[in-house]
Write a protein that holds these residues in place. Sequence first.
Motif, PDB file in Angstrom:
ATOM      1  N   ASP A  40       0.806  -1.223   0.000  1.00 44.86           N
ATOM      2  CA  ASP A  40       0.000   0.000   0.000  1.00 44.86           C
ATOM      3  C   ASP A  40       0.838   1.271   0.000  1.00 44.86           C
ATOM      4  O   ASP A  40       0.419   2.296  -0.515  1.00 44.86           O
ATOM      5  CB  ASP A  40      -0.926   0.022   1.218  1.00 44.86           C
ATOM      6  CG  ASP A  40      -1.945  -1.100   1.174  1.00 44.86           C
ATOM      7  OD1 ASP A  40      -2.373  -1.454   0.055  1.00 44.86           O
ATOM      8  OD2 ASP A  40      -2.313  -1.617   2.229  1.00 44.86           O
ATOM      9  N   GLY A  41       2.006   1.236   0.616  1.00 38.81           N
ATOM     10  CA  GLY A  41       2.844   2.427   0.751  1.00 38.81           C
ATOM     11  C   GLY A  41       3.816   2.580  -0.400  1.00 38.81           C
ATOM     12  O   GLY A  41       3.865   1.771  -1.330  1.00 38.81           O
ATOM     13  N   PHE A  42       4.616   3.654  -0.332  1.00 40.37           N
ATOM     14  CA  PHE A  42       5.614   3.938  -1.355  1.00 40.37           C
ATOM     15  C   PHE A  42       7.005   3.766  -0.771  1.00 40.37           C
ATOM     16  O   PHE A  42       7.193   3.797   0.439  1.00 40.37           O
ATOM     17  CB  PHE A  42       5.435   5.352  -1.899  1.00 40.37           C
ATOM     18  CG  PHE A  42       4.107   5.571  -2.582  1.00 40.37           C
ATOM     19  CD1 PHE A  42       3.547   4.590  -3.384  1.00 40.37           C
ATOM     20  CD2 PHE A  42       3.421   6.746  -2.421  1.00 40.37           C
ATOM     21  CE1 PHE A  42       2.331   4.784  -4.015  1.00 40.37           C
ATOM     22  CE2 PHE A  42       2.195   6.956  -3.045  1.00 40.37           C
ATOM     23  CZ  PHE A  42       1.654   5.974  -3.846  1.00 40.37           C
ATOM     24  N   SER A  43       8.004   3.606  -1.634  1.00 37.51           N
ATOM     25  CA  SER A  43       9.375   3.380  -1.198  1.00 37.51           C
ATOM     26  C   SER A  43      10.314   4.354  -1.878  1.00 37.51           C
ATOM     27  O   SER A  43      10.008   4.895  -2.939  1.00 37.51           O
ATOM     28  CB  SER A  43       9.795   1.944  -1.516  1.00 37.51           C
ATOM     29  OG  SER A  43       8.942   1.028  -0.880  1.00 37.51           O
ATOM     30  N   THR A  44      11.486   4.549  -1.255  1.00 38.96           N
ATOM     31  CA  THR A  44      12.513   5.418  -1.804  1.00 38.96           C
ATOM     32  C   THR A  44      13.840   5.039  -1.163  1.00 38.96           C
ATOM     33  O   THR A  44      13.892   4.180  -0.285  1.00 38.96           O
ATOM     34  CB  THR A  44      12.182   6.912  -1.565  1.00 38.96           C
ATOM     35  OG1 THR A  44      13.106   7.712  -2.294  1.00 38.96           O
ATOM     36  CG2 THR A  44      12.246   7.271  -0.095  1.00 38.96           C
TER      37      THR A  44
END
Length: 194
Positions: A40-44
């Motif tokens: 569900d979340g984003f990554s970096t």
Amino acid sequence: MKRRLRRPAAVAIAALSTAAVSGCAVFSPVQTAVPYEPSDGFSTTVGDVVVRNVLVVSEGDGAPGVLSATLVNEGTEDVEVTVDTGSGSDTSITVPTGVAYVLGAGSGAGPTTTPEAGAVETTAPTAVEISSVDAVAGELVPVTFEADGASVDLEVPVLLPRHEYTTLTPAPAPTDTGTATGTSTATSTATTTS
């Protein structure tokens, strides 16, 4: 003469049909080669720290919230990561090398585990609370991560505290128990004297 032409013709047809069938991969890339967010979340990545599955859990629209993420230090030294959720106060966290540092609250953020050979150690969850989330569920809010002199701005989704995020809720606000509420209660105390 017919027999002589059949064999080369069969080989040529087989080669052409094999090339035609396998040529589909040229125009259709392999799906596993296309990067995507499997959660569900984003990554970096900021410096030597990989930031995974970043999201905010909140009822939204002015309600408090909790930032959920996992920070993995892939460097050779401990790294201090600063998280700015825009709520007025930054949170600084020292992420040891080779450790998956879990941000969140409650049991849903992830347990402490004992590392196996080649595994990454996971820390107990650390709460990063947001006093007021100015977005409704489904919208994006800005979060900034700073580490090793680098800074990354990330727009992350706001999700409702439902299903697997039920335990990721802010700590309840303290209540003032010393204030009169306008109702009175009669009490009696019995004492015995000898």
